[in-house]
Design a protein around this motif. Structure first.
Motif: not given
Length: 93
Positions: A17-20, A30-35
């Motif tokens: 996950d990232e915060v910019s 917010v990252r998951k395997l396919f999305k």
């Protein structure tokens, strides 16, 4: 202000996950395997920030006005505190 924080690679090495931070708001990826979900929230739309800390990592919960909360996982405790402080500084300004 263009700061970026990434979640720890230990828990999810391929999709952290990232915060910019931008001039007008914050982007939460917010990252998951396919999305992945990108949420941009204006500083003025944030009503609260909560941190839930475990033994090693923390979960950051952003509470925007009029939208569901945003949950980002597996940040170091230090990064979680920095993210919270940067958001609160911008919200109060």
């Amino acid at each position: 202000m263009n700061e970026r924080f990434s979640a720890s690679g230990l828990m999810n090495p391929f999709f952290p996950d990232e915060v910019s931070f931008g001039d007008k708001g914050v982007t939460f990826k917010v990252r998951k395997l396919f999305k992945s979900n990108d949420n941009f929230v204006f500083y003025t739309d944030i009503s609260g920030v909560e941190i839930e800390s475990g033994i090693f990592f923390s979960t950051i919960r952003i509470i925007p006005r009029m939208r569901p909360e945003i949950i980002i996982n597996n940040f170091t405790k230090g990064d979680a505190k920095k993210v919270k402080q940067l958001i609160l500084d911008k919200v109060q300004a």
